[in-house]
Design a protein around this motif. Sequence first.
Motif, PDB file in Angstrom:
ATOM      1  N   SER A 139      35.053  32.247  38.106  1.00  0.00           N
ATOM      2  CA  SER A 139      35.868  33.454  37.988  1.00  0.00           C
ATOM      3  C   SER A 139      36.798  33.252  36.779  1.00  0.00           C
ATOM      4  O   SER A 139      36.376  32.700  35.754  1.00  0.00           O
ATOM      5  CB  SER A 139      36.620  33.689  39.305  1.00  0.00           C
ATOM      6  N   SER A 140      38.045  33.663  36.882  1.00  0.00           N
ATOM      7  CA  SER A 140      38.983  33.495  35.762  1.00  0.00           C
ATOM      8  C   SER A 140      40.405  33.726  36.245  1.00  0.00           C
ATOM      9  O   SER A 140      40.635  34.517  37.166  1.00  0.00           O
ATOM     10  CB  SER A 140      38.665  34.511  34.657  1.00  0.00           C
ATOM     11  N   VAL A 141      41.348  33.085  35.572  1.00  0.00           N
ATOM     12  CA  VAL A 141      42.770  33.374  35.816  1.00  0.00           C
ATOM     13  C   VAL A 141      43.046  34.858  35.594  1.00  0.00           C
ATOM     14  O   VAL A 141      43.965  35.442  36.163  1.00  0.00           O
ATOM     15  CB  VAL A 141      43.663  32.491  34.892  1.00  0.00           C
ATOM     16  N   GLN A 144      43.358  36.836  38.635  1.00  0.00           N
ATOM     17  CA  GLN A 144      44.526  36.564  39.482  1.00  0.00           C
ATOM     18  C   GLN A 144      45.807  37.136  38.901  1.00  0.00           C
ATOM     19  O   GLN A 144      46.699  37.530  39.633  1.00  0.00           O
ATOM     20  CB  GLN A 144      44.697  35.041  39.630  1.00  0.00           C
ATOM     21  N   LYS A 159      35.766  39.565  37.319  1.00  0.00           N
ATOM     22  CA  LYS A 159      36.085  38.222  37.821  1.00  0.00           C
ATOM     23  C   LYS A 159      36.768  38.282  39.186  1.00  0.00           C
ATOM     24  O   LYS A 159      36.628  37.350  39.993  1.00  0.00           O
ATOM     25  CB  LYS A 159      36.939  37.475  36.791  1.00  0.00           C
ATOM     26  N   LEU A 163      35.452  36.656  42.925  1.00  0.00           N
ATOM     27  CA  LEU A 163      36.228  35.988  43.987  1.00  0.00           C
ATOM     28  C   LEU A 163      35.876  36.576  45.356  1.00  0.00           C
ATOM     29  O   LEU A 163      35.671  35.840  46.327  1.00  0.00           O
ATOM     30  CB  LEU A 163      37.734  36.146  43.747  1.00  0.00           C
ATOM     31  N   CYS A 182      34.957  29.019  44.261  1.00  0.00           N
ATOM     32  CA  CYS A 182      35.226  29.565  42.922  1.00  0.00           C
ATOM     33  C   CYS A 182      36.129  28.642  42.123  1.00  0.00           C
ATOM     34  O   CYS A 182      36.980  27.945  42.682  1.00  0.00           O
ATOM     35  CB  CYS A 182      35.952  30.903  43.033  1.00  0.00           C
ATOM     36  N   THR A 184      38.801  29.138  38.856  1.00  0.00           N
ATOM     37  CA  THR A 184      39.486  30.126  38.021  1.00  0.00           C
ATOM     38  C   THR A 184      40.076  29.401  36.801  1.00  0.00           C
ATOM     39  O   THR A 184      41.210  28.919  36.844  1.00  0.00           O
ATOM     40  CB  THR A 184      40.613  30.822  38.823  1.00  0.00           C
ATOM     41  N   THR A 239      39.450  28.724  46.043  1.00  0.00           N
ATOM     42  CA  THR A 239      39.594  29.067  44.631  1.00  0.00           C
ATOM     43  C   THR A 239      40.348  27.924  43.978  1.00  0.00           C
ATOM     44  O   THR A 239      41.487  27.639  44.351  1.00  0.00           O
ATOM     45  CB  THR A 239      40.388  30.377  44.469  1.00  0.00           C
ATOM     46  N   ASP A 241      42.068  26.477  40.861  1.00  0.00           N
ATOM     47  CA  ASP A 241      42.650  26.840  39.564  1.00  0.00           C
ATOM     48  C   ASP A 241      42.516  25.682  38.582  1.00  0.00           C
ATOM     49  O   ASP A 241      42.880  24.552  38.912  1.00  0.00           O
ATOM     50  CB  ASP A 241      44.141  27.155  39.714  1.00  0.00           C
ATOM     51  N   ASN A 243      43.904  25.654  35.151  1.00  0.00           N
ATOM     52  CA  ASN A 243      44.591  26.467  34.141  1.00  0.00           C
ATOM     53  C   ASN A 243      45.799  25.782  33.509  1.00  0.00           C
ATOM     54  O   ASN A 243      46.578  26.446  32.818  1.00  0.00           O
ATOM     55  CB  ASN A 243      44.979  27.824  34.748  1.00  0.00           C
TER      56      ASN A 243
END
Length: 249
Positions: A139-141, A144, A159, A163, A182, A184, A239, A241, A243
């Motif tokens: 997925s991706s930040v 969120q 994205k 989720l 996932c 992110t 999920t 992260d 990032n």
Amino acid sequence: MLLNDKVAVITGGASLNGLGFATARLMAEHGARVVVLDLAGAEPAAAAAKLGVGHIGLVADVTDKASCEAAVAAVIESFGRVDVLVNNAGITQPRKTVDITGGDYDAVLDVSLRGTLYMSQAVIPAMQRRRSGSIVCISSVSAQRGGGILGGPHYSAAKAGVLGLARAMARELGADSIRVNCITPGLIETDISKGKLTDERKAEIAQTIPLARLGEARDVAGACLYLASDLSTYCTGITLDVNGGMLIH
Ligand code: NAD
């Protein structure tokens, strides 16, 4: 060796500076037999050859159900099983909301969201037969926090859809011992952003990130390896992260 003898399929895996290829390389280092799946133009066989012997590259378009099914049939024919699927293929477009055309919407959602569904559908029967499997969805930040740095709102929506799809598949497939999780990622330096950010802009962004740097493809590969391996046997529907602290929530 965390993936000894496991068969791992990685969509969008042929982009040599991308998250998929970094994941392919790390999984190969950990003993997996890797299937690099990508569009013809990305030359998946050449990418697979860079991993060494015993890995294969397959041409497939994740937006095309028949293409996904044919690719997975070829994997089963070569290796007899699929243990890991990384739904990594994705594209982005910088667009303002009012500028997103129907074609833009279809292009971006089809690769990330439809592609995640079609590839998961293609591998699930084989995983169910073995009562084992790990599906990792990228997925991706952006999903969120309402936009990452580069993608438009349709990218965030695609994205975010990933989720939701992954969480629902996790709930449904737990009884078959298939895990679905996932990742992110934040802003990771790959071809997806190449030429789109100046060095000054990257330095400005890095200042806003607690770990004070943009991500590297191997940062995400490590998270994929964890979720693919038996280190994460009690994780499903999560999920993760990756990032640098860009979003802490
Ligand atoms: P990339 O452009 O280097 O790689 C994407 C790959 O997907 C390419 O090899 C491309 O050929 C392939 N692909 C595109 N359409 C396809 C299709 N229809 N069928 C099969 N393959 C297809 O990009 P990347 O940065 O490595 O991105 C990988 C994933 O990570 C994407 O889903 C992206 O949205 C996501 N992501 C990237 C970042 C980042 O900052 N780089 C951040 C968050 C999420």
